[in-house]
Design an enzyme around this catalytic site. Structure first.
Site, PDB file in Angstrom:
ATOM      1  N   HIS A  95       0.892  -1.156   0.000  1.00 43.82           N
ATOM      2  CA  HIS A  95       0.000   0.000   0.000  1.00 43.82           C
ATOM      3  C   HIS A  95       0.935   1.212   0.000  1.00 43.82           C
ATOM      4  O   HIS A  95       1.419   1.628   1.064  1.00 43.82           O
ATOM      5  CB  HIS A  95      -0.887   0.023   1.238  1.00 43.82           C
ATOM      6  CG  HIS A  95      -1.510  -1.304   1.577  1.00 43.82           C
ATOM      7  ND1 HIS A  95      -2.451  -1.910   0.777  1.00 43.82           N
ATOM      8  CD2 HIS A  95      -1.316  -2.139   2.624  1.00 43.82           C
ATOM      9  CE1 HIS A  95      -2.817  -3.059   1.323  1.00 43.82           C
ATOM     10  NE2 HIS A  95      -2.139  -3.219   2.435  1.00 43.82           N
ATOM     11  N   GLN A 104       0.993   4.259   2.485  1.00 42.44           N
ATOM     12  CA  GLN A 104       1.392   4.067   3.874  1.00 42.44           C
ATOM     13  C   GLN A 104       2.878   4.365   4.109  1.00 42.44           C
ATOM     14  O   GLN A 104       3.306   4.516   5.259  1.00 42.44           O
ATOM     15  CB  GLN A 104       1.035   2.659   4.340  1.00 42.44           C
ATOM     16  CG  GLN A 104      -0.463   2.458   4.455  1.00 42.44           C
ATOM     17  CD  GLN A 104      -0.866   1.064   4.890  1.00 42.44           C
ATOM     18  OE1 GLN A 104      -0.043   0.258   5.305  1.00 42.44           O
ATOM     19  NE2 GLN A 104      -2.149   0.760   4.789  1.00 42.44           N
ATOM     20  N   ARG A 124      -4.474   0.925  12.938  1.00 46.14           N
ATOM     21  CA  ARG A 124      -5.410   1.240  11.861  1.00 46.14           C
ATOM     22  C   ARG A 124      -6.055   2.604  12.082  1.00 46.14           C
ATOM     23  O   ARG A 124      -6.318   3.336  11.116  1.00 46.14           O
ATOM     24  CB  ARG A 124      -6.478   0.145  11.755  1.00 46.14           C
ATOM     25  CG  ARG A 124      -7.289   0.223  10.476  1.00 46.14           C
ATOM     26  CD  ARG A 124      -8.199  -0.967  10.309  1.00 46.14           C
ATOM     27  NE  ARG A 124      -9.279  -1.005  11.285  1.00 46.14           N
ATOM     28  CZ  ARG A 124     -10.401  -1.712  11.132  1.00 46.14           C
ATOM     29  NH1 ARG A 124     -10.570  -2.466  10.049  1.00 46.14           N
ATOM     30  NH2 ARG A 124     -11.339  -1.703  12.062  1.00 46.14           N
ATOM     31  N   TYR A 155      -6.388   0.503  -2.276  1.00 42.22           N
ATOM     32  CA  TYR A 155      -7.753   0.642  -1.769  1.00 42.22           C
ATOM     33  C   TYR A 155      -8.140   2.071  -1.434  1.00 42.22           C
ATOM     34  O   TYR A 155      -9.240   2.321  -0.930  1.00 42.22           O
ATOM     35  CB  TYR A 155      -8.001  -0.277  -0.576  1.00 42.22           C
ATOM     36  CG  TYR A 155      -7.155  -0.096   0.653  1.00 42.22           C
ATOM     37  CD1 TYR A 155      -7.464   0.846   1.611  1.00 42.22           C
ATOM     38  CD2 TYR A 155      -6.073  -0.937   0.901  1.00 42.22           C
ATOM     39  CE1 TYR A 155      -6.715   0.983   2.762  1.00 42.22           C
ATOM     40  CE2 TYR A 155      -5.319  -0.828   2.049  1.00 42.22           C
ATOM     41  CZ  TYR A 155      -5.633   0.135   2.984  1.00 42.22           C
ATOM     42  OH  TYR A 155      -4.879   0.258   4.127  1.00 42.22           O
ATOM     43  N   HIS A 207     -10.883  -6.950  -0.640  1.00 43.35           N
ATOM     44  CA  HIS A 207      -9.976  -6.563   0.443  1.00 43.35           C
ATOM     45  C   HIS A 207      -9.751  -7.674   1.463  1.00 43.35           C
ATOM     46  O   HIS A 207      -8.623  -8.003   1.813  1.00 43.35           O
ATOM     47  CB  HIS A 207     -10.502  -5.316   1.161  1.00 43.35           C
ATOM     48  CG  HIS A 207      -9.649  -4.877   2.308  1.00 43.35           C
ATOM     49  ND1 HIS A 207      -9.820  -5.365   3.590  1.00 43.35           N
ATOM     50  CD2 HIS A 207      -8.611  -4.013   2.364  1.00 43.35           C
ATOM     51  CE1 HIS A 207      -8.922  -4.815   4.390  1.00 43.35           C
ATOM     52  NE2 HIS A 207      -8.184  -3.984   3.679  1.00 43.35           N
ATOM     53  N   ARG A 237     -13.806  -9.770   5.816  1.00 41.36           N
ATOM     54  CA  ARG A 237     -14.573  -8.859   6.668  1.00 41.36           C
ATOM     55  C   ARG A 237     -15.079  -7.645   5.892  1.00 41.36           C
ATOM     56  O   ARG A 237     -15.973  -6.940   6.361  1.00 41.36           O
ATOM     57  CB  ARG A 237     -13.735  -8.415   7.879  1.00 41.36           C
ATOM     58  CG  ARG A 237     -12.551  -7.536   7.568  1.00 41.36           C
ATOM     59  CD  ARG A 237     -11.815  -7.102   8.851  1.00 41.36           C
ATOM     60  NE  ARG A 237     -10.766  -6.141   8.564  1.00 41.36           N
ATOM     61  CZ  ARG A 237      -9.506  -6.461   8.274  1.00 41.36           C
ATOM     62  NH1 ARG A 237      -9.145  -7.721   8.250  1.00 41.36           N
ATOM     63  NH2 ARG A 237      -8.606  -5.521   8.021  1.00 41.36           N
ATOM     64  N   HIS A 283      -6.502 -10.061   1.517  1.00 39.49           N
ATOM     65  CA  HIS A 283      -6.004 -10.171   2.893  1.00 39.49           C
ATOM     66  C   HIS A 283      -6.754 -11.293   3.601  1.00 39.49           C
ATOM     67  O   HIS A 283      -7.987 -11.382   3.475  1.00 39.49           O
ATOM     68  CB  HIS A 283      -6.299  -8.895   3.699  1.00 39.49           C
ATOM     69  CG  HIS A 283      -5.506  -7.695   3.311  1.00 39.49           C
ATOM     70  ND1 HIS A 283      -6.090  -6.463   3.125  1.00 39.49           N
ATOM     71  CD2 HIS A 283      -4.184  -7.508   3.104  1.00 39.49           C
ATOM     72  CE1 HIS A 283      -5.164  -5.565   2.826  1.00 39.49           C
ATOM     73  NE2 HIS A 283      -4.000  -6.178   2.801  1.00 39.49           N
ATOM     74  N   HIS A 296      -0.819 -12.560   3.935  1.00 40.43           N
ATOM     75  CA  HIS A 296      -0.547 -12.820   5.353  1.00 40.43           C
ATOM     76  C   HIS A 296      -0.828 -14.281   5.722  1.00 40.43           C
ATOM     77  O   HIS A 296       0.106 -15.026   6.005  1.00 40.43           O
ATOM     78  CB  HIS A 296      -1.307 -11.870   6.282  1.00 40.43           C
ATOM     79  CG  HIS A 296      -1.060 -10.428   6.025  1.00 40.43           C
ATOM     80  ND1 HIS A 296       0.204  -9.870   6.043  1.00 40.43           N
ATOM     81  CD2 HIS A 296      -1.914  -9.413   5.717  1.00 40.43           C
ATOM     82  CE1 HIS A 296       0.123  -8.584   5.763  1.00 40.43           C
ATOM     83  NE2 HIS A 296      -1.143  -8.276   5.560  1.00 40.43           N
ATOM     84  N   ASP A 351       4.167  -4.374   2.002  1.00 40.39           N
ATOM     85  CA  ASP A 351       2.925  -4.037   2.713  1.00 40.39           C
ATOM     86  C   ASP A 351       2.877  -2.579   3.159  1.00 40.39           C
ATOM     87  O   ASP A 351       2.719  -1.688   2.354  1.00 40.39           O
ATOM     88  CB  ASP A 351       2.736  -5.007   3.876  1.00 40.39           C
ATOM     89  CG  ASP A 351       1.324  -4.962   4.461  1.00 40.39           C
ATOM     90  OD1 ASP A 351       0.506  -4.149   4.001  1.00 40.39           O
ATOM     91  OD2 ASP A 351       1.028  -5.734   5.376  1.00 40.39           O
TER      92      ASP A 351
END
Length: 452
Positions: free
Chosen positions: A57, A60, A81, A120, A206, A209, A231, A268, A319
């Site tokens: 990402h 980040q 997060r 994302y 993504h 969840r 993920h 992961h 990541d």
């Protein structure tokens, strides 16, 4: 055609000297071990296939170091997060492009030659689509064009805030699409990369969840033969929540309800039981491991020994980009297994095998599969992505063969990198990207704006 001669190179069958490479339109046309140097451009040093970065990402990179202050309660992925959500508040499209270019530049300088960008961040700070719904995908493509890295862009489908269709939180508003808007986003992303020489597009639900089963099935129909990344099972809370929702652990649910095969990369997959290890390996999906980020976030340790014993495939990614280093990811992977099993050379193929070479070659193969590109091998038909190590580096000068890779991964790291090529084009010389000053200056301006 570009005609090179490499002093030393790691080929599919092993090490070779005086390797002639014929490169046509960025692709290796022919490989000639023990070639004559006549009429060839000499590349001094130790040449390795460039390593694919299968998960990042890039935005980040701008928040690296901002979540290292202890909070009032137990810090975790979930508190990290919240820092990430706050960081997103002031990012403009120009900032997104500047940070992405800086991260991609560092990837190239540190041994990655291609990137799967798990993208994302789609909307403005209020959660509204830009006039072009793929505006920020276009900014990622522009950064790849400027830096020269090979790009596999993975627009992310993010629709819910938690298992069972929970409403998204305010912090997630820049990510959210429904199936119809995601279809338009995906089409826009394909247009955005159409002008790049070394780019492709896949899809990325993504996480379990963040999508419902119905939404997952609908976006999978858009994938075609392209890569599919997701993920999964990164955190123990995620496993517990998935059990409460479905009665199954995340990887078990996915294997039972989706057509998981070689197109898939399961990012992961930190928390697996024995049946999940076997099922995931049998599926031939790639385990997308990000050991430095997983350590930084306190995720846990992947079941590496059991997974490889079952014939599982893996690659590595940067990541959150807290520290960008191709050799560093592989070193952290091996060290995590050493800590878990209280042993050494845990992931080496067998007695007498180099741990460094085993890790490197397996990550090359898994990364190439995850990006669905012809990369990761110095062989005809493959893109000419090459990392050249300094032969006179103090940690490499007195060794040879597999010891070069061991020294690169476990000792010298990216300080040993001299030159990096993507599609035969030199992008890093003397360890520095050819446009480092311009890219860095723009990044610094953006960071001052964001953090002011």
């Amino acid at each position: 055609m570009r005609r090179l001669i490499l002093d030393h190179a790691l080929l599919p069958h092993g090490w070779a000297r005086n390797v002639g490479l014929d490169i046509e339109n960025g692709t290796i046309d022919a490989v000639h071990p023990d070639a004559s140097p006549e009429g060839r451009e000499r590349i001094a040093g130790i040449a390795l296939p460039g390593l694919p970065n299968l998960h990042s990402h890039t935005f980040q990179r701008g928040m690296a170091g901002l979540a290292e202050t202890r909070g009032p309660e137990g810090d975790s992925f979930w508190t990290w997060r919240q820092v990430m959500y706050r960081f997103l508040g002031s990012l403009t499209p120009d900032d997104v492009e500047a940070i992405a270019a800086f991260a991609m530049m560092e990837m190239l300088e540190r041994g990655f030659t291609s990137l799967a960008e798990f993208h994302y961040l789609h909307h403005d700070a209020q959660g509204r689509s830009y006039g072009d719904i793929a505006e920020l995908s276009g900014r990622i493509a522009a950064a790849a064009h400027e830096t020269g890295i090979g790009l596999t862009l993975l627009p992310v489908f993010y629709a819910q805030g938690g298992f069972g269709g929970a409403a998204p939180s305010e912090g997630q508003r820049r990510f959210i699409n429904d199936v119809e808007s995601y279809s338009r986003l995906l089409e826009g992303a394909r247009k955005a990369v159409a002008g790049l020489d070394n780019a492709a597009v896949g899809i990325a639900p993504h996480s379990l969840r963040a999508v419902t089963p119905e939404g997952l099935n609908e976006v999978l129909a858009m994938a075609g033969e392209g890569p599919i990344h997701i993920h999964i099972a990164e955190q123990t809370k995620e496993v517990e929540d998935c059990l409460a929702w479905s009665g199954q652990r995340p990887v078990a649910w996915l294997l039972d309800h989706a057509p998981v095969d070689r197109r898939w990369c399961l990012i992961h997959a930190t928390h697996l039981d024995r049946d999940e290890v076997k099922g995931m390996a049998k599926s031939r999906a790639v385990a997308g491991l990000c050991p430095i980020t997983e350590a930084n976030l306190g995720d846990g340790i992947f079941e590496g020994v059991d997974y490889l014993a079952e014939g599982g495939v893996f690659g590595v990614g940067s990541d959150s980009n807290i520290e960008i280093s191709a050799p560093g990811e592989l070193k952290q992977l091996e060290y995590s297994q050493r800590l878990k099993h209280r042993a050494r050379n845990v992931l080496a193929a067998g007695e007498g095998d180099s741990t460094g070479r085993t890790l490197y070659e397996k990550a090359l193969a898994g990364g190439a599969q995850a990006l669905r590109r012809r990369i990761g091998v110095l062989a005809p038909g493959q893109r000419a992505d090459i990392v050249v190590l300094k032969p006179d580096h103090p940690d490499l000068a007195a060794v040879s063969g597999d010891r070069w890779i061991d020294a690169y991964l476990f000792v010298a790291s990216h300080s040993a990198i001299d030159m990096v090529m993507v599609a035969g084009k030199p992008l890093v010389k003397d360890g520095r990207h050819i446009d480092r000053e311009v890219i860095t200056a723009r990044y610094v301006r953006s960071m001052r704006h964001i953090l002011s």
